[in-house]
Design an enzyme around this catalytic site. Sequence first.
Site, PDB file in Angstrom:
ATOM      1  N   LYS A 165       2.238  -4.682   3.782  1.00 41.37           N
ATOM      2  CA  LYS A 165       2.514  -3.429   3.066  1.00 41.37           C
ATOM      3  C   LYS A 165       2.184  -2.210   3.935  1.00 41.37           C
ATOM      4  O   LYS A 165       3.003  -1.304   4.063  1.00 41.37           O
ATOM      5  CB  LYS A 165       1.680  -3.444   1.777  1.00 41.37           C
ATOM      6  CG  LYS A 165       1.861  -2.268   0.865  1.00 41.37           C
ATOM      7  CD  LYS A 165       1.412  -2.619  -0.535  1.00 41.37           C
ATOM      8  CE  LYS A 165      -0.069  -2.456  -0.779  1.00 41.37           C
ATOM      9  NZ  LYS A 165      -0.519  -1.053  -0.886  1.00 41.37           N
ATOM     10  N   ARG A 171       4.563   2.357   7.337  1.00 44.16           N
ATOM     11  CA  ARG A 171       4.580   3.106   8.597  1.00 44.16           C
ATOM     12  C   ARG A 171       5.886   2.910   9.340  1.00 44.16           C
ATOM     13  O   ARG A 171       6.427   3.853   9.941  1.00 44.16           O
ATOM     14  CB  ARG A 171       3.387   2.691   9.449  1.00 44.16           C
ATOM     15  CG  ARG A 171       2.076   3.257   8.875  1.00 44.16           C
ATOM     16  CD  ARG A 171       0.903   2.394   9.187  1.00 44.16           C
ATOM     17  NE  ARG A 171      -0.366   3.011   8.801  1.00 44.16           N
ATOM     18  CZ  ARG A 171      -0.940   2.860   7.603  1.00 44.16           C
ATOM     19  NH1 ARG A 171      -0.355   2.128   6.662  1.00 44.16           N
ATOM     20  NH2 ARG A 171      -2.105   3.441   7.323  1.00 44.16           N
ATOM     21  N   GLY A 184      -0.664   5.112  -3.269  1.00 38.24           N
ATOM     22  CA  GLY A 184      -1.469   6.119  -2.565  1.00 38.24           C
ATOM     23  C   GLY A 184      -1.012   6.280  -1.125  1.00 38.24           C
ATOM     24  O   GLY A 184      -1.011   7.391  -0.586  1.00 38.24           O
ATOM     25  N   SER A 233     -10.970   6.652   5.857  1.00 41.31           N
ATOM     26  CA  SER A 233      -9.697   6.338   5.215  1.00 41.31           C
ATOM     27  C   SER A 233      -8.562   6.330   6.242  1.00 41.31           C
ATOM     28  O   SER A 233      -8.280   7.346   6.885  1.00 41.31           O
ATOM     29  CB  SER A 233      -9.399   7.377   4.124  1.00 41.31           C
ATOM     30  OG  SER A 233      -8.034   7.321   3.761  1.00 41.31           O
ATOM     31  N   GLN A 266      -5.549   6.112   5.442  1.00 43.01           N
ATOM     32  CA  GLN A 266      -4.463   6.941   4.890  1.00 43.01           C
ATOM     33  C   GLN A 266      -4.628   8.393   5.323  1.00 43.01           C
ATOM     34  O   GLN A 266      -3.659   9.054   5.693  1.00 43.01           O
ATOM     35  CB  GLN A 266      -4.445   6.829   3.369  1.00 43.01           C
ATOM     36  CG  GLN A 266      -4.103   5.422   2.896  1.00 43.01           C
ATOM     37  CD  GLN A 266      -4.078   5.290   1.394  1.00 43.01           C
ATOM     38  OE1 GLN A 266      -4.418   6.221   0.674  1.00 43.01           O
ATOM     39  NE2 GLN A 266      -3.686   4.126   0.915  1.00 43.01           N
ATOM     40  N   ASP A 309      -9.708  -3.727   0.755  1.00 43.53           N
ATOM     41  CA  ASP A 309      -8.767  -4.296  -0.215  1.00 43.53           C
ATOM     42  C   ASP A 309      -9.174  -5.701  -0.667  1.00 43.53           C
ATOM     43  O   ASP A 309      -8.663  -6.206  -1.664  1.00 43.53           O
ATOM     44  CB  ASP A 309      -7.351  -4.325   0.369  1.00 43.53           C
ATOM     45  CG  ASP A 309      -6.788  -2.912   0.500  1.00 43.53           C
ATOM     46  OD1 ASP A 309      -7.286  -1.998  -0.205  1.00 43.53           O
ATOM     47  OD2 ASP A 309      -5.860  -2.710   1.304  1.00 43.53           O
ATOM     48  N   LYS A 315      -9.677   3.626  -6.187  1.00 44.55           N
ATOM     49  CA  LYS A 315      -8.470   2.860  -5.901  1.00 44.55           C
ATOM     50  C   LYS A 315      -7.559   2.823  -7.133  1.00 44.55           C
ATOM     51  O   LYS A 315      -7.738   3.609  -8.051  1.00 44.55           O
ATOM     52  CB  LYS A 315      -8.854   1.458  -5.422  1.00 44.55           C
ATOM     53  CG  LYS A 315      -9.586   1.471  -4.082  1.00 44.55           C
ATOM     54  CD  LYS A 315      -8.643   1.907  -2.969  1.00 44.55           C
ATOM     55  CE  LYS A 315      -9.341   2.020  -1.634  1.00 44.55           C
ATOM     56  NZ  LYS A 315      -8.472   2.538  -0.590  1.00 44.55           N
ATOM     57  N   ARG A 331     -12.331  -0.091  -9.107  1.00 47.37           N
ATOM     58  CA  ARG A 331     -12.438  -1.530  -8.805  1.00 47.37           C
ATOM     59  C   ARG A 331     -13.860  -2.074  -8.926  1.00 47.37           C
ATOM     60  O   ARG A 331     -14.028  -3.290  -8.973  1.00 47.37           O
ATOM     61  CB  ARG A 331     -11.853  -1.842  -7.418  1.00 47.37           C
ATOM     62  CG  ARG A 331     -10.356  -1.820  -7.439  1.00 47.37           C
ATOM     63  CD  ARG A 331      -9.723  -2.269  -6.139  1.00 47.37           C
ATOM     64  NE  ARG A 331      -8.276  -2.241  -6.287  1.00 47.37           N
ATOM     65  CZ  ARG A 331      -7.413  -2.150  -5.284  1.00 47.37           C
ATOM     66  NH1 ARG A 331      -7.845  -2.088  -4.035  1.00 47.37           N
ATOM     67  NH2 ARG A 331      -6.111  -2.139  -5.517  1.00 47.37           N
ATOM     68  N   ARG A 346      -4.539  -5.882  -7.334  1.00 49.58           N
ATOM     69  CA  ARG A 346      -5.532  -6.701  -6.617  1.00 49.58           C
ATOM     70  C   ARG A 346      -6.527  -7.347  -7.590  1.00 49.58           C
ATOM     71  O   ARG A 346      -7.042  -8.432  -7.331  1.00 49.58           O
ATOM     72  CB  ARG A 346      -6.271  -5.886  -5.550  1.00 49.58           C
ATOM     73  CG  ARG A 346      -5.317  -5.324  -4.499  1.00 49.58           C
ATOM     74  CD  ARG A 346      -5.798  -5.381  -3.089  1.00 49.58           C
ATOM     75  NE  ARG A 346      -4.817  -4.748  -2.222  1.00 49.58           N
ATOM     76  CZ  ARG A 346      -3.831  -5.392  -1.608  1.00 49.58           C
ATOM     77  NH1 ARG A 346      -3.699  -6.701  -1.721  1.00 49.58           N
ATOM     78  NH2 ARG A 346      -2.956  -4.739  -0.868  1.00 49.58           N
TER      79      ARG A 346
HETATM   80  C1  S3P Z   1      -4.163   1.656   3.397  1.00 46.53           C
HETATM   81  C2  S3P Z   1      -5.450   2.047   3.586  1.00 46.53           C
HETATM   82  C3  S3P Z   1      -6.533   1.751   2.631  1.00 46.53           C
HETATM   83  C4  S3P Z   1      -6.155   0.623   1.683  1.00 46.53           C
HETATM   84  C5  S3P Z   1      -4.760   0.769   1.147  1.00 46.53           C
HETATM   85  C6  S3P Z   1      -3.743   0.832   2.258  1.00 46.53           C
HETATM   86  C7  S3P Z   1      -3.150   2.058   4.401  1.00 46.53           C
HETATM   87  O1  S3P Z   1      -6.794   2.910   1.889  1.00 46.53           O
HETATM   88  O2  S3P Z   1      -7.069   0.541   0.623  1.00 46.53           O
HETATM   89  O3  S3P Z   1      -4.459  -0.341   0.315  1.00 46.53           O
HETATM   90  O4  S3P Z   1      -2.067   1.475   4.425  1.00 46.53           O
HETATM   91  O5  S3P Z   1      -3.458   2.957   5.188  1.00 46.53           O
HETATM   92  P1  S3P Z   1      -7.797   4.037   2.455  1.00 46.53           P
HETATM   93  O6  S3P Z   1      -7.465   4.212   3.870  1.00 46.53           O
HETATM   94  O7  S3P Z   1      -7.539   5.295   1.682  1.00 46.53           O
HETATM   95  O8  S3P Z   1      -9.166   3.482   2.205  1.00 46.53           O
END
Ligand code: S3P
Length: 460
Positions: free
Chosen positions: A38, A43, A110, A182, A184, A346, A373, A377, A419
């Site tokens: 995923k 990306r 997210g 993070s 993300q 995760d 999340k 969680r 999850r």
């Molecule tokens: C992810 C980063 C994680 C993860 C999410 C996917 C990503 O989140 O929990 O399922 O693809 O960059 P965070 O980076 O916000 O912790």
Amino acid sequence: MKCRTLNFSPPRPEVKILFVIIQPAKRIRGSLVLPGDKSISHRAAIMAALAEGKSRLQNYSTSADCSATLSCLQQLGVRIERTGKDVLLDGSGNDGLCAPETALDCGNSGTTMRLLAGILAGQSFTSIMTGDESLRSRPMQRVVEPLNMMGANISSQAGRAPLVIEGRHPLQAIEYELLVASAQVKSCILLAGLSAEGRTEVIENEVTRDHTERMLRWFGVPIETGAAEREGVNARFAAVQGPTRFKARDVLIPGDISSAAYFIAAAALLPGSYLEVRDVGVNPTRVLFLNQLRALSLDVTVDDSKAESNEPVGTVRVRGADTPRPSRDPEAPRIMDGLMIPQLIDELPLLAVVGSQIEGGLEIRDAAELRMKESDRIATTVANLRAMGAAVEEFDDGLRVDGRTRLHGAKIDPRGDHRIAMAFAVAGLFAKGETEIEDAGCVAVSFPEFFDLLEPVVER
Ligand code: S3P
């Protein structure tokens, strides 16, 4: 520039699965190849959309989350064709996106919202991003703040979506030290850096997944990475030089190791099991879960590693422990905390389920991020472990679960969180009696095939 949307398909699954019953299992036996990762799929799609020319993404994730990314990109004018497991994107360059006619719906994802916010911040139009109720309750200030520092003008609902993103082109380059560990947020800033004038650098004090850095390199975008000078911490930096243009590139996406984790944990704990997961991503920033199982003396190996599209791929083999309880100090719980948390993020609900089965139990600390999340969680894991008869203590930043628990079947409420549904489906395999996973269709957020792939490898 306004654009017409072609082929738009909403990310929501059409059939709602009300519940799934899990019966206890004797063992797991089989060989699996899983849909694409995923994180890597998001990306790959974003980079292909910004590239010039056509990119074929093979084994693209089947998750609703990654479909949400494609729908948003379509709304931004990118031509996308999906055939079987492949996605063909026709990118028109970072300045080729056009203003969406309606709000971009990120569904439950997210990653879609935070990564695309980085792209939209550098456009010369305004866009609105929204999502489902869960996503609209999650913290977005962590991306709003750095993007506003770069010159975008983003307004939110007290730090939450919907986000109104008034883009600016070019953005100003910044040096930014992450306030939360993070991937993300790191990725959002690096992607925004592609539309910024000069060097954009992100510093992280805890290692998070590095798929964005690898994908940028795969698409030929110069990116510097290395150790950052920070006292007492093992900090790292990643930096891009903007503005940049790059060409389309095909990507082969490995199987999703976080989806594999459910099968791996079940096989490791059920005596007599043998499971092989082939062509799965084994990026070092994602496999700490496997190392943790090994540290519990469970029999998990990684072989046949090679690189595909700049990501390590391999075969994970698991043999069920003859006695599922590794011998170690029976008094002390296994502790997972500190720097390991972002790399296990995760898998923590699943590890809590594993913890209920091992000698001494398991304690998770420094994981308050888990409350941010798709569901809280910590709360959902604690409530469902208790429903199955485990003794659990809840902390602000984690939980402690007693080990060697004979779980009993129960009704599991995943609160819409994929999850949690999958972790407790695994728990159901070694529980006594039937386990009912309510609203089980929520697994489609990351892994729509989960129950269909589980059934044939379970022996009863
Ligand atoms: C992810 C980063 C994680 C993860 C999410 C996917 C990503 O989140 O929990 O399922 O693809 O960059 P965070 O980076 O916000 O912790």
